[in-house]
Design a protein around this motif. Structure first.
Motif, PDB file in Angstrom:
ATOM      1  N   ARG A  74       6.931 -13.130 -20.862  1.00  0.00           N
ATOM      2  CA  ARG A  74       6.757 -14.376 -20.111  1.00  0.00           C
ATOM      3  C   ARG A  74       6.994 -14.085 -18.627  1.00  0.00           C
ATOM      4  NH1 ARG A  74      11.355 -17.621 -21.737  1.00  0.00           N
ATOM      5  NH2 ARG A  74      12.270 -15.557 -21.743  1.00  0.00           N
ATOM      6  N   VAL A  75       6.593 -14.997 -17.784  1.00  0.00           N
ATOM      7  CA  VAL A  75       6.807 -14.861 -16.345  1.00  0.00           C
ATOM      8  C   VAL A  75       8.280 -14.601 -16.061  1.00  0.00           C
ATOM      9  CG1 VAL A  75       6.771 -16.132 -14.157  1.00  0.00           C
ATOM     10  CG2 VAL A  75       4.792 -16.233 -15.687  1.00  0.00           C
ATOM     11  N   GLU A  76       9.160 -15.265 -16.766  1.00  0.00           N
ATOM     12  CA  GLU A  76      10.606 -15.147 -16.556  1.00  0.00           C
ATOM     13  C   GLU A  76      11.134 -13.747 -16.871  1.00  0.00           C
ATOM     14  OE1 GLU A  76       9.231 -17.505 -18.649  1.00  0.00           O
ATOM     15  OE2 GLU A  76       9.226 -19.124 -17.173  1.00  0.00           O
ATOM     16  N   ASP A  77      10.392 -12.954 -17.625  1.00  0.00           N
ATOM     17  CA  ASP A  77      10.823 -11.599 -17.997  1.00  0.00           C
ATOM     18  C   ASP A  77      10.570 -10.567 -16.907  1.00  0.00           C
ATOM     19  OD1 ASP A  77      11.561 -12.484 -20.593  1.00  0.00           O
ATOM     20  OD2 ASP A  77       9.483 -12.279 -21.270  1.00  0.00           O
ATOM     21  N   VAL A  78       9.805 -10.923 -15.897  1.00  0.00           N
ATOM     22  CA  VAL A  78       9.375  -9.970 -14.872  1.00  0.00           C
ATOM     23  C   VAL A  78      10.431  -9.865 -13.778  1.00  0.00           C
ATOM     24  CG1 VAL A  78       7.592  -9.446 -13.162  1.00  0.00           C
ATOM     25  CG2 VAL A  78       6.961 -10.483 -15.364  1.00  0.00           C
ATOM     26  N   ASP A  79      10.795  -8.619 -13.459  1.00  0.00           N
ATOM     27  CA  ASP A  79      11.784  -8.368 -12.408  1.00  0.00           C
ATOM     28  C   ASP A  79      11.151  -8.363 -11.017  1.00  0.00           C
ATOM     29  OD1 ASP A  79      14.042  -7.973 -14.175  1.00  0.00           O
ATOM     30  OD2 ASP A  79      13.109  -6.060 -14.724  1.00  0.00           O
ATOM     31  N   TYR A  80      10.009  -7.698 -10.880  1.00  0.00           N
ATOM     32  CA  TYR A  80       9.372  -7.567  -9.568  1.00  0.00           C
ATOM     33  C   TYR A  80       7.855  -7.681  -9.692  1.00  0.00           C
ATOM     34  CZ  TYR A  80      13.867  -6.349  -7.735  1.00  0.00           C
ATOM     35  OH  TYR A  80      15.188  -6.409  -7.381  1.00  0.00           O
ATOM     36  N   TRP A  81       7.245  -8.132  -8.602  1.00  0.00           N
ATOM     37  CA  TRP A  81       5.812  -8.400  -8.535  1.00  0.00           C
ATOM     38  C   TRP A  81       5.193  -7.707  -7.328  1.00  0.00           C
ATOM     39  CZ3 TRP A  81       4.044 -11.958 -12.260  1.00  0.00           C
ATOM     40  CH2 TRP A  81       5.036 -12.674 -12.922  1.00  0.00           C
TER      41      TRP A  81
ATOM     42  N   ASN B  71       6.337  -8.376  -3.507  1.00  0.00           N
ATOM     43  CA  ASN B  71       5.973  -7.506  -2.379  1.00  0.00           C
ATOM     44  C   ASN B  71       7.211  -7.210  -1.523  1.00  0.00           C
ATOM     45  OD1 ASN B  71       3.419  -7.927  -3.415  1.00  0.00           O
ATOM     46  ND2 ASN B  71       2.699  -9.163  -1.718  1.00  0.00           N
ATOM     47  N   VAL B  72       8.248  -6.704  -2.162  1.00  0.00           N
ATOM     48  CA  VAL B  72       9.542  -6.577  -1.487  1.00  0.00           C
ATOM     49  C   VAL B  72       9.533  -5.606  -0.301  1.00  0.00           C
ATOM     50  CG1 VAL B  72      10.875  -7.310  -3.495  1.00  0.00           C
ATOM     51  CG2 VAL B  72      10.435  -4.897  -3.156  1.00  0.00           C
ATOM     52  N   TYR B  73       8.622  -4.669  -0.263  1.00  0.00           N
ATOM     53  CA  TYR B  73       8.511  -3.749   0.873  1.00  0.00           C
ATOM     54  C   TYR B  73       7.403  -4.156   1.832  1.00  0.00           C
ATOM     55  CZ  TYR B  73      11.501  -0.667  -1.871  1.00  0.00           C
ATOM     56  OH  TYR B  73      12.534  -0.142  -2.597  1.00  0.00           O
ATOM     57  N   GLY B  74       6.846  -5.327   1.626  1.00  0.00           N
ATOM     58  CA  GLY B  74       5.715  -5.788   2.426  1.00  0.00           C
ATOM     59  C   GLY B  74       4.449  -5.694   1.609  1.00  0.00           C
ATOM     60  N   GLY B  75       3.529  -6.551   1.901  1.00  0.00           N
ATOM     61  CA  GLY B  75       2.275  -6.567   1.159  1.00  0.00           C
ATOM     62  C   GLY B  75       1.167  -5.863   1.915  1.00  0.00           C
ATOM     63  N   ALA B  76      -0.039  -6.156   1.525  1.00  0.00           N
ATOM     64  CA  ALA B  76      -1.203  -5.481   2.104  1.00  0.00           C
ATOM     65  C   ALA B  76      -1.370  -5.787   3.586  1.00  0.00           C
ATOM     66  CB  ALA B  76      -2.465  -5.879   1.344  1.00  0.00           C
ATOM     67  N   LEU B  77      -0.917  -6.943   4.024  1.00  0.00           N
ATOM     68  CA  LEU B  77      -1.037  -7.257   5.448  1.00  0.00           C
ATOM     69  C   LEU B  77      -0.128  -6.366   6.288  1.00  0.00           C
ATOM     70  CD1 LEU B  77      -1.244 -11.142   5.292  1.00  0.00           C
ATOM     71  CD2 LEU B  77      -3.116  -9.513   5.538  1.00  0.00           C
ATOM     72  N   ALA B  78       1.012  -5.974   5.730  1.00  0.00           N
ATOM     73  CA  ALA B  78       1.938  -5.098   6.452  1.00  0.00           C
ATOM     74  C   ALA B  78       1.645  -3.625   6.203  1.00  0.00           C
ATOM     75  CB  ALA B  78       3.372  -5.410   6.040  1.00  0.00           C
TER      76      ALA B  78
ATOM     77  N   ALA C 264       1.661  -6.000 -11.406  1.00  0.00           N
ATOM     78  CA  ALA C 264       0.802  -5.800 -10.244  1.00  0.00           C
ATOM     79  C   ALA C 264      -0.509  -6.527 -10.496  1.00  0.00           C
ATOM     80  CB  ALA C 264       0.544  -4.316 -10.021  1.00  0.00           C
ATOM     81  N   ALA C 265      -1.030  -7.179  -9.473  1.00  0.00           N
ATOM     82  CA  ALA C 265      -2.286  -7.906  -9.634  1.00  0.00           C
ATOM     83  C   ALA C 265      -3.102  -7.827  -8.352  1.00  0.00           C
ATOM     84  CB  ALA C 265      -2.019  -9.365  -9.998  1.00  0.00           C
ATOM     85  N   VAL C 266      -4.400  -7.818  -8.533  1.00  0.00           N
ATOM     86  CA  VAL C 266      -5.318  -7.744  -7.400  1.00  0.00           C
ATOM     87  C   VAL C 266      -6.574  -8.545  -7.730  1.00  0.00           C
ATOM     88  CG1 VAL C 266      -6.303  -5.560  -8.234  1.00  0.00           C
ATOM     89  CG2 VAL C 266      -6.554  -6.183  -5.840  1.00  0.00           C
ATOM     90  N   ALA C 267      -7.046  -9.300  -6.742  1.00  0.00           N
ATOM     91  CA  ALA C 267      -8.327  -9.981  -6.885  1.00  0.00           C
ATOM     92  C   ALA C 267      -9.430  -8.962  -6.641  1.00  0.00           C
ATOM     93  CB  ALA C 267      -8.424 -11.136  -5.893  1.00  0.00           C
ATOM     94  N   ASN C 268     -10.450  -9.011  -7.457  1.00  0.00           N
ATOM     95  CA  ASN C 268     -11.547  -8.047  -7.360  1.00  0.00           C
ATOM     96  C   ASN C 268     -12.681  -8.534  -6.473  1.00  0.00           C
ATOM     97  OD1 ASN C 268     -10.132  -6.546  -9.229  1.00  0.00           O
ATOM     98  ND2 ASN C 268     -11.226  -7.409 -10.965  1.00  0.00           N
ATOM     99  N   GLY C 269     -12.598  -9.735  -5.996  1.00  0.00           N
ATOM    100  CA  GLY C 269     -13.671 -10.318  -5.211  1.00  0.00           C
ATOM    101  C   GLY C 269     -14.681 -10.976  -6.128  1.00  0.00           C
ATOM    102  N   GLY C 270     -15.334 -11.980  -5.636  1.00  0.00           N
ATOM    103  CA  GLY C 270     -16.343 -12.676  -6.427  1.00  0.00           C
ATOM    104  C   GLY C 270     -15.769 -13.494  -7.560  1.00  0.00           C
ATOM    105  N   GLY C 271     -14.479 -13.762  -7.535  1.00  0.00           N
ATOM    106  CA  GLY C 271     -13.858 -14.600  -8.566  1.00  0.00           C
ATOM    107  C   GLY C 271     -13.159 -13.843  -9.676  1.00  0.00           C
ATOM    108  N   GLY C 272     -13.100 -12.525  -9.607  1.00  0.00           N
ATOM    109  CA  GLY C 272     -12.452 -11.726 -10.649  1.00  0.00           C
ATOM    110  C   GLY C 272     -11.099 -11.206 -10.211  1.00  0.00           C
TER     111      GLY C 272
END
Length: 116
Positions: free
Chosen positions: A29-36, A61-68, A98-106
């Protein structure tokens, strides 16, 4: 892992759908996840995912995300996954997503477990 897709106009929904499916397949479940690690295709995309998942932003994104840190063409998934594994190791976390949008709705999501 899981893939999800939807209307390209609702591109912010696909990563959350993929996450829910990947967690279901892992018996978690979402509650089981430590980091994203959530790819920031835009700043608002990660904020929307945090809100829709109702998760603690301090564990995203504890060390910064894609923008950083950047998300190199063709290697975004690798960058996100390696960063997530590093976070889990350095914090003694166990479950990460870990999750990423693939573009075009995926989107694609993966659940990982750090073994002791």
């Amino acid at each position: 892992f899981a893939d999800a897709e939807g209307d390209p106009l609702d591109y912010l929904e696909a990563p959350v759908d993929a996450i829910h499916l990947a967690l279901k397949r892992a018996g978690l479940r979402v509650e089981d996840v430590d980091y994203w690690e959530l790819n920031e295709s835009f700043a608002v995309s990660t904020l929307a995912e945090i809100q829709r998942l109702n998760i603690n932003p301090d564990h995203v994104n504890v060390y910064g995300g894609a923008l950083a840190l950047g998300h190199p063409i063709g290697a975004t998934g690798a960058r996100i996954l390696v960063t997530l594994l590093s976070v889990l190791r350095q914090t003694s976390g166990t479950i990460g997503v870990a999750a990423v949008a693939n573009g075009g709705g995926g989107a694609t999501a993966v659940v990982v477990e750090r073994l002791q």
